[in-house]
Design a protein around this motif. Structure first.
Motif, mmCIF file in Angstrom:
data_model
loop_
_atom_site.group_PDB
_atom_site.id
_atom_site.type_symbol
_atom_site.label_atom_id
_atom_site.label_comp_id
_atom_site.label_asym_id
_atom_site.label_seq_id
_atom_site.Cartn_x
_atom_site.Cartn_y
_atom_site.Cartn_z
ATOM 1 N N TYR A 89 48.678 33.492 54.394
ATOM 2 C CA TYR A 89 48.127 32.367 53.643
ATOM 3 C C TYR A 89 48.864 31.083 53.993
ATOM 4 O O TYR A 89 48.260 30.045 54.268
ATOM 5 C CB TYR A 89 48.271 32.616 52.126
ATOM 6 N N TYR B 35 40.614 42.506 44.175
ATOM 7 C CA TYR B 35 40.585 42.223 42.747
ATOM 8 C C TYR B 35 39.451 42.998 42.076
ATOM 9 O O TYR B 35 39.650 43.652 41.052
ATOM 10 C CB TYR B 35 40.397 40.722 42.552
ATOM 11 N N ILE C 117 41.538 31.587 56.279
ATOM 12 C CA ILE C 117 41.508 31.370 54.831
ATOM 13 C C ILE C 117 40.307 32.101 54.226
ATOM 14 O O ILE C 117 40.409 32.779 53.200
ATOM 15 C CB ILE C 117 41.449 29.863 54.496
ATOM 16 N N ILE D 7 42.544 28.206 46.521
ATOM 17 C CA ILE D 7 43.061 27.913 47.855
ATOM 18 C C ILE D 7 41.911 27.557 48.791
ATOM 19 O O ILE D 7 41.988 26.599 49.563
ATOM 20 C CB ILE D 7 43.868 29.105 48.397
ATOM 21 N N LEU D 8 40.809 28.312 48.674
ATOM 22 C CA LEU D 8 39.637 28.022 49.508
ATOM 23 C C LEU D 8 39.088 26.632 49.194
ATOM 24 O O LEU D 8 38.714 25.877 50.085
ATOM 25 C CB LEU D 8 38.558 29.085 49.275
ATOM 26 N N MET D 9 39.081 26.298 47.896
ATOM 27 C CA MET D 9 38.638 24.969 47.478
ATOM 28 C C MET D 9 39.540 23.911 48.091
ATOM 29 O O MET D 9 39.074 22.847 48.499
ATOM 30 C CB MET D 9 38.706 24.828 45.953
ATOM 31 N N ILE E 89 36.413 36.905 38.810
ATOM 32 C CA ILE E 89 36.767 36.199 40.045
ATOM 33 C C ILE E 89 38.265 35.894 39.995
ATOM 34 O O ILE E 89 38.738 35.324 39.024
ATOM 35 C CB ILE E 89 36.007 34.868 40.165
ATOM 36 N N PRO E 90 39.006 36.286 41.005
ATOM 37 C CA PRO E 90 40.423 35.904 41.028
ATOM 38 C C PRO E 90 40.524 34.419 41.309
ATOM 39 O O PRO E 90 39.909 33.914 42.258
ATOM 40 C CB PRO E 90 40.993 36.732 42.177
ATOM 41 N N LEU F 155 43.185 32.240 42.005
ATOM 42 C CA LEU F 155 44.049 31.618 43.018
ATOM 43 C C LEU F 155 43.437 31.570 44.420
ATOM 44 O O LEU F 155 43.400 30.511 45.040
ATOM 45 C CB LEU F 155 45.415 32.310 43.048
ATOM 46 N N PRO F 156 42.918 32.697 44.944
ATOM 47 C CA PRO F 156 42.315 32.622 46.282
ATOM 48 C C PRO F 156 41.169 31.622 46.350
ATOM 49 O O PRO F 156 41.046 30.879 47.332
ATOM 50 C CB PRO F 156 41.790 34.036 46.530
ATOM 51 N N ILE F 157 40.355 31.575 45.280
ATOM 52 C CA ILE F 157 39.247 30.626 45.271
ATOM 53 C C ILE F 157 39.781 29.198 45.256
ATOM 54 O O ILE F 157 39.269 28.318 45.956
ATOM 55 C CB ILE F 157 38.341 30.873 44.045
#
Lengths: 349, 472
Positions: free
Chosen positions: A300, A323, A312, B318-320, B311-312, B314-316
């Protein structure tokens, strides 16, 4: 409703969520990738032009040639297609785990996103499960202990610890651990990437030594809150009538707690375990990057620093996938342990 | 509600809250944070955010705070900059010369890193100007560090690494009758730590292992101005670049970390509180509406809530971050965190509203012909306010943590001064591995303290406003 049907419904539910999230992600991703690809195309065309120049074969009309090459690459990268066509194209690719390649190699010479993830995910899971096993053991032992003596010094200390630790950023605590144990005392290596020259026993010792600090960080920051949750669930269970009955029967206190109370408290405890697992995954991933542990967190970090959009996207998808599997697992164990429930544990979140 | 009722319920609340010691501690801490954030321009200086991204050239890089001297046996020189009026008072003017006399009391075991004379603006229309620097040491010896150094335009002179200064120092050491190994002389000329020699005791080891000579040093700076030329000292600075700086030291750009911590409190508080308030408001209204409408709308709204919950975040996020071009602006962070923050609250609010919905007064209101909006706003939401206030306080820490995590990953707003960004820079510079503790510890501690403040207030509020939880 039978368990089989329940299972199918939960999995279908998760798949729908996965599909929608992936669609949204693809829609966002197309926008990001567009800018990225346009830069790549300009670079590629410039490189081509230079190589032609070196061979002395400059095209008659450089501007027209340029436009033609750019159009060629645009159609090759599907940039000439309408937005929604590209969204569904990326959606299909993502769902089939086809994430494409990175611009620069990560982990040595690897450029394929899927191959990078295949290396990184087991490392993350290795670190994370080790930490979680320790946290769960510590949490149950301490939580039960605190529930046995509510209001005692130990109980209060645990509550305060849980309170303080819940507001500490895990990755910052990792930096502090590095500062103390790696820089000041020199007990552990500061970089977690294992030494590739060691084999056999020496390799395992090396690996353990490098895992100690990251695992300790995750454990110290999370176990307090964990034990506190167990304590609260146990306090509730210990007030039930069947506990009093067991005690009146003369069942030894140890057996009352671990045999009767803990078993009755199992459904919420197990789901809490899984949800706290899922909750701390994000924090643990960031923590990895502090120790340069070569797992998903490191990837990451690299992906963001070097602006690798494909990477990403792949990481995000895998994270969502992990998850959602966790959520299904929590639902299933909940349904299994407590046959009364008709809806999943995830409905109570 | 009448004003008297509000006043009464407030005083009643305060009567209960007063007895929550942890809550009072939280209030005190909150007050401190709000004060720091509000007074940031006065406590430091108002131009910090503009200055933050650049290098702070006058300051030493990566040096610890000054109070470290109280704890260690080796005293390290503190940073000293002589500017403005203080400098003007030291200047005396003769016919064609300016004389600056600076006395510096060296009481340290490790002298300053460097002595910098900078930003003298010379106008050389009548010939180049020249500068000479002499020093008189506490042992009575005088050294000429620089003689007739010609300059025009703006002058920046770093005496610590200036070749002429090194030459002059070696000459001086020789003239004092100390043997200098000719083989090593060249090495000294290129690598010598000149300030350690200037502030060192004169003995055979002055070049190899200088020992400090404490006392008052007088530096004489002579600027010779030929006829027709002129010099301005308006922006001039004389800097004794320290080995320690300020209350919290500096980072790799020479930035004062204390200023960063103080300004960072603004971002943390604003993001934390606004995210908490908005997500609680959205969550409460979503839950109450869902419960009140019931039936198909309820089912649909809860499906959506469930979807958001699985929906998790943090990953979303980061993608944003990548979507917004690698940097998320502050208001975008607020919107994104609210987007994921309301979910849990909505479900609890719905289950609470389901009970309220069955109360007779709601039925009465309905019978009187009150509309959906009126019943939700006037009769149901006010019942949930105690829960809402406690949740607002309890939602702040996770919002603060999320913002810090995103900034730490390098996705934050580059134009804002935030604690997460200071830690990002620290990680990039390897601060933890290199032992720059003054750079790593304070920002994280600040984040943790803000979190703790709101947890304390939140749990205290929860205990006062939701008495059922008192036993826990």
């Amino acid at each position: 409703m039978g368990f089989g049907r329940y299972l199918v419904i939960r999995i279908l539910n998760a798949l729908v969520v996965l599909a929608i999230v992936t669609l949204v992600m693809s829609a966002l991703f197309v926008k990001v990738a567009e800018k990225d690809l346009e830069n790549t195309i300009v670079q590629q065309v410039n490189a081509e032009f230079q190589s032609l120049q070196q061979r002395g074969r400059i095209p008659d009309d450089p501007d027209a040639w340029r436009a033609e090459r750019i159009a060629h690459y645009r159609s090759q990268y599907h940039l000439d297609k309408p937005y929604w066509w590209r969204v569904q194209y990326y959606f299909k690719n993502t769902i089939t785990l086809n994430f494409g390649k990175t611009k620069n190699p990560v982990f040595g010479s690897e450029k394929d996103v899927m191959a990078i993830l295949k290396v990184a995910i087991p490392r993350t899971i290795q670190l994370f499960t080790t930490a979680q096993i320790i946290i769960i053991t510590l949490g149950i032992l301490l939580g039960v202990k605190a529930a046995q003596m509510v209001g005692s010094f130990f109980d209060r200390a645990l509550s305060v610890l849980a309170l303080i630790m819940s507001s500490i950023p895990m990755w910052w605590f990792g930096m502090i651990m590095l500062l103390i144990f790696s820089f000041k005392l020199g007990w552990f290596p500061s970089r977690a990437i294992p030494d590739p020259n060691l084999t056999g026993w020496a390799h395992i010792v090396d690996l353990l030594k490098r895992m100690t600090l990251p695992v300790a960080t995750i454990v110290i920051v999370s176990f307090g809150a964990w034990a506190w949750v167990i304590r609260n669930i146990m306090i509730g269970t210990m007030q039930e009538d069947f506990i009093m009955a067991a005690r009146a029967k003369g069942v030894p206190e140890r057996k009352v707690i671990y045999g009767h109370a803990l078993r009755a408290a199992a459904p919420p405890v197990v789901t809490m375990i899984i949800f706290s697992l899922l909750g701390s995954l994000g924090g643990a991933i960031i923590t990895e990057s502090v120790f340069t542990w070569p797992g998903m967190g490191r990837v990451y970090w690299i992906a963001i620093e070097t602006n690798e959009t494909n990477l990403i996207m792949g990481l995000t998808f895998v994270n969502v996938l992990l998850y959602l599997s966790g959520v299904i697992l929590a639902d299933l164990t909940y349904g299994f342990l407590d046959p009364r429930v008709k809806v999943g544990a995830s409905q109570n979140v | 509600m009448r004003w008297v009722d509000v006043k009464e319920s407030l005083s009643e609340f305060w009567y209960d809250f007063r007895r929550q010691k942890s809550g009072l501690l939280g209030i005190v801490l909150l007050f401190l944070f709000v004060f720091t954030a509000a007074a940031a321009p006065i406590l430091t200086s108002p131009d910090i955010p503009e200055k933050w991204q650049g290098f702070w050239l006058d300051n030493p890089k990566n040096v610890p705070p000054t109070w470290i001297n109280a704890l260690s046996s080796q005293k390290m020189a503190t940073h000293l900059a002589i500017t403005g009026d203080e400098l003007q008072n030291l200047i005396t003017k003769t016919d064609s010369e300016y004389l600056i006399k600076v006395s510096y009391n060296n009481e340290y075991d490790i002298p300053p890193q460097d002595i910098v004379i900078k930003d003298l603006a010379g106008d050389a229309s009548g010939g180049k100007l020249s500068i000479s620097v002499m020093v008189e040491r506490p042992d009575g010896r005088k050294i000429t560090l620089l003689e007739n150094y010609k300059f025009s335009g703006s002058l920046v002179l770093q005496l610590g690494s200036h070749p002429q200064v090194r030459d002059n120092l070696i000459k001086w050491i020789k003239s004092e009758g100390i043997y200098v190994d000719p083989i090593q002389e060249f090495q000294y000329k290129t690598l010598m730590d000149a300030t350690k020699v200037i502030f060192g005791e004169l003995n055979e080891n002055i070049l190899e292992a200088p020992t400090p000579l404490t006392g008052t040093y007088t530096f004489t700076i002579l600027v010779n101005v030929p006829e027709g030329s002129s010099v301005s000292f308006e922006n001039a600075k004389i800097i004794f670049t320290g080995r320690t700086y300020g209350k919290l030291g500096t980072d790799f750009k020479g930035r004062d970390l204390l200023a960063g911590i103080i300004w960072g409190s603004r971002v943390s508080l604003v993001i934390g509180i606004s995210v908490a308030v908005f997500s609680v408001i959205v969550g409460i209204f979503y839950g109450v509406t869902s419960a009140y409408l019931g039936g198909w709308s309820d089912e649909l709204m809860m499906r959506f809530q469930e979807f958001m919950a699985s929906i998790p975040s943090l990953p979303i996020l980061i993608l944003m971050g990548a979507y917004f071009g690698g940097h998320i602006k502050l208001w975008q962070i607020v919107v994104l965190l609210v987007l994921f923050g309301w979910v849990g609250i909505a479900r609890v609010a719905r289950s609470m509203a389901l009970q309220i919905k069955e109360q007779t007064y709601v039925e009465a209101a309905k019978a009187l012909g009150a509309g959906t909006g009126r019943i939700i706003f006037k009769h149901m939401v006010p019942q949930l306010l105690p829960y809402a206030f406690a949740q607002m306080a309890l939602s702040v820490p996770s919002a603060v943590l999320s913002e810090a995590s995103l900034s730490y990953l390098g996705l934050g707003d580059p134009t804002a001064v935030t604690w997460g960004q200071i830690l990002h820079d620290a990680q990039v510079a390897g601060a933890a591995v290199n032992g720059y503790w003054w750079w790593v510890i304070p920002p994280g501690l600040a984040i943790a303290l803000v979190g703790l403040t709101f947890v304390l207030i939140g749990t205290a509020l929860d205990r006062v406003l939701n008495p059922r939880l008192k036993r826990l």
